[in-house]
Design a protein around this motif. Structure first.
Motif, mmCIF file in Angstrom:
data_model
loop_
_atom_site.group_PDB
_atom_site.id
_atom_site.type_symbol
_atom_site.label_atom_id
_atom_site.label_comp_id
_atom_site.label_asym_id
_atom_site.label_seq_id
_atom_site.Cartn_x
_atom_site.Cartn_y
_atom_site.Cartn_z
ATOM 1 N N LEU A 38 42.637 45.547 34.088
ATOM 2 C CA LEU A 38 41.765 44.670 34.653
ATOM 3 C C LEU A 38 41.789 43.228 34.558
ATOM 4 N N TYR A 39 42.689 42.686 34.006
ATOM 5 C CA TYR A 39 42.775 41.091 33.724
ATOM 6 C C TYR A 39 44.149 40.568 34.402
ATOM 7 N N THR A 40 44.950 41.417 35.043
ATOM 8 C CA THR A 40 46.221 40.863 35.689
ATOM 9 C C THR A 40 46.077 41.518 37.220
ATOM 10 N N VAL A 41 45.355 41.489 37.739
ATOM 11 C CA VAL A 41 44.992 41.973 38.968
ATOM 12 C C VAL A 41 45.647 41.193 40.253
ATOM 13 N N GLY A 42 46.407 41.634 41.072
ATOM 14 C CA GLY A 42 47.118 40.765 42.251
ATOM 15 C C GLY A 42 46.080 40.672 43.161
ATOM 16 N N VAL A 43 45.500 39.511 43.631
ATOM 17 C CA VAL A 43 44.449 39.057 44.536
ATOM 18 C C VAL A 43 45.151 38.398 45.447
ATOM 19 N N GLU A 44 46.308 38.329 45.675
ATOM 20 C CA GLU A 44 46.952 37.226 46.860
ATOM 21 C C GLU A 44 46.355 37.700 48.324
ATOM 22 N N ARG A 45 46.318 38.818 48.596
ATOM 23 C CA ARG A 45 45.855 39.208 49.776
ATOM 24 C C ARG A 45 44.354 38.823 50.181
ATOM 25 N N ALA A 46 43.444 39.102 49.187
ATOM 26 C CA ALA A 46 42.181 38.299 49.136
ATOM 27 C C ALA A 46 42.020 36.674 49.302
ATOM 28 N N VAL A 47 42.890 35.994 48.554
ATOM 29 C CA VAL A 47 42.710 34.533 48.510
ATOM 30 C C VAL A 47 43.298 34.155 49.928
ATOM 31 N N ALA A 48 44.545 34.866 50.448
ATOM 32 C CA ALA A 48 44.937 34.523 51.772
ATOM 33 C C ALA A 48 43.986 34.471 52.736
ATOM 34 N N SER A 49 43.085 35.628 52.779
ATOM 35 C CA SER A 49 42.074 35.858 53.591
ATOM 36 C C SER A 49 40.790 34.885 53.605
ATOM 37 N N GLY A 50 40.860 34.247 52.518
ATOM 38 C CA GLY A 50 39.499 33.074 52.317
ATOM 39 C C GLY A 50 38.940 33.038 51.245
ATOM 40 N N LEU A 51 39.312 34.055 50.013
ATOM 41 C CA LEU A 51 38.311 34.087 48.906
ATOM 42 C C LEU A 51 38.508 32.885 48.130
ATOM 43 N N SER A 52 37.204 32.491 47.936
ATOM 44 C CA SER A 52 37.034 31.257 47.105
ATOM 45 C C SER A 52 36.071 31.352 45.831
ATOM 46 N N CYS A 53 36.324 30.969 44.547
ATOM 47 C CA CYS A 53 35.730 31.287 43.376
ATOM 48 C C CYS A 53 35.313 29.899 42.700
ATOM 49 N N ARG A 54 34.156 29.820 42.486
ATOM 50 C CA ARG A 54 33.484 28.923 41.848
ATOM 51 C C ARG A 54 33.944 28.604 40.449
ATOM 52 N N PRO A 55 33.838 27.623 39.958
ATOM 53 C CA PRO A 55 34.017 27.385 38.418
ATOM 54 C C PRO A 55 33.015 28.324 37.601
ATOM 55 N N VAL A 56 33.565 28.686 36.480
ATOM 56 C CA VAL A 56 32.880 29.550 35.578
ATOM 57 C C VAL A 56 31.656 28.956 34.961
ATOM 58 N N GLU A 57 31.376 27.527 34.898
ATOM 59 C CA GLU A 57 30.386 26.978 34.382
ATOM 60 C C GLU A 57 29.065 27.176 35.538
ATOM 61 N N GLU A 58 29.515 27.206 36.830
ATOM 62 C CA GLU A 58 28.552 27.377 37.713
ATOM 63 C C GLU A 58 27.776 28.872 37.665
#
Length: 331
Positions: free
Chosen positions: A271-291
């Motif tokens: 659950l916590y070492t998931v490969g997400v390179e494909r999503a990031v390359a397609s434009g995935l953007s994640c806001r800071p945890v504080e938000e």
């Protein structure tokens, strides 16, 4: 874009509806009428589990349909078949749980998946989600179907109770059991970031599987709980406790201490070492945890502090006596 959301009144579906309407898209939500739909959408009513429950979808055309269904795959099958000739693209919110066990650390979308059937009744979560993928694939084909394999989802409208529980516990103050280590990496995705990616994916006509969760290193357990303290303005004292002490107290990771898993376990790697390179390359953007934390706390306060609870998911949270036991052993 004309977007049909199957559901659209709770958590991820609602976040997508709000994101899409904010961008000026024409949004229709199909739901059972148990919750008020977001403003600015066209609402259709029906129950996918009932005979003739799809009658409201007998007409109409859309550029894309978004489906978050978690029950019997046959409900996805029936809906996808009904819409295949009138909708260009089927986006199915699946889960990283569809990967076969044990899942190696860092696995990407090429990892083996569990067996599933598009014709199945509801069985267990992983098989049901895989069956939903197969149902969409059968009706729309590989070029017109997308599988958003989400991991842990947090944020406003959460109806599982994980982040709401932490916020409520920390807001209550006093010594708080904080499961260590403090710098333990965690992977999650804010429902609003998932929604933004899904709307983009619909517009771009993306297809195939994508792991949808924040990149490794984006957040830690310490960052998450510290943000809860700041957001609530609480005087709570986070007492960081070794995993061995937590487990020795008989505490169940993930359920009794939401979002926490001991490092080095198969479940943590899955659950916590998931490969997400494909999503990031397609434009995935994640806001800071504080938000994510601040927005969830603001939403909780706006509804009286009590989060909605999905009836098909267990209630999460740590009983006070178990927390006291662990704090006594680890203080």
């Amino acid at each position: 874009m004309r977007l049909l959301i199957l559901g659209g009144t709770e958590f991820v579906g609602r976040a997508v509806a709000e994101e899409a309407t904010a961008r000026g898209h024409d949004v229709t939500v199909f739901h059972r009428g148990r919750h008020a739909p977001p403003s600015g959408v066209t609402a259709l009513h029906g129950d996918r589990t009932s005979p003739d429950g799809l009658a409201a979808l007998a007409g109409g055309e859309w550029d894309a349909v978004l489906d978050t269904w978690s029950g019997a795959p046959r409900a996805v099958r029936d809906t996808a078949r009904l819409l295949a000739g009138r909708t260009a693209h089927y986006l199915y919110v699946s889960s990283c749980s569809v990967y076969a066990w044990p899942r190696p650390a860092g696995a990407d979308e090429s990892a083996p998946v569990v067996a599933g059937s598009a014709d199945a009744e509801q069985t267990e979560y992983a098989a049901d989600k895989r069956g939903g993928e197969l149902a969409a694939l059968d009706a729309f084909g590989a070029d017109r179907s997308l599988f958003a394999r989400a991991g842990l989802i947090l944020g406003p409208y959460e109806n599982i109770g994980r982040l709401p529980w932490w916020l409520g516990r920390i807001a209550a103050g006093g010594p708080v059991l904080a499961p260590g280590p403090r710098d333990l990496p965690v992977q999650y995705i804010d429902a609003r970031d998932l929604a933004a990616w899904l709307v983009d994916a619909a517009a771009a006509g993306l297809s195939g599987p994508y792991n949808l969760v924040g990149p490794q290193g984006h957040a830690t357990m310490g960052g998450l709980l510290d943000a809860c303290v700041r957001a609530t303005g609480s005087t709570a004292e986070l007492r960081w406790t070794d995993p061995e002490v937590v487990l020795a107290a008989g505490i169940e990771p993930w359920t009794q201490l939401p979002a926490w898993l001991p490092a080095g376990t198969e479940l943590y790697d899955a659950l916590y070492t998931v490969g997400v390179e494909r999503a990031v390359a397609s434009g995935l953007s994640c806001r800071p945890v504080e938000e994510t934390v601040e927005a969830t706390w603001a939403w909780l306060r706006s509804i009286g502090g009590v989060a909605p609870q999905r009836p098909d998911r267990p209630v999460v949270g740590l009983p006070a006596e178990l927390e006291a036991k662990a704090l006594g052993g680890g203080a």
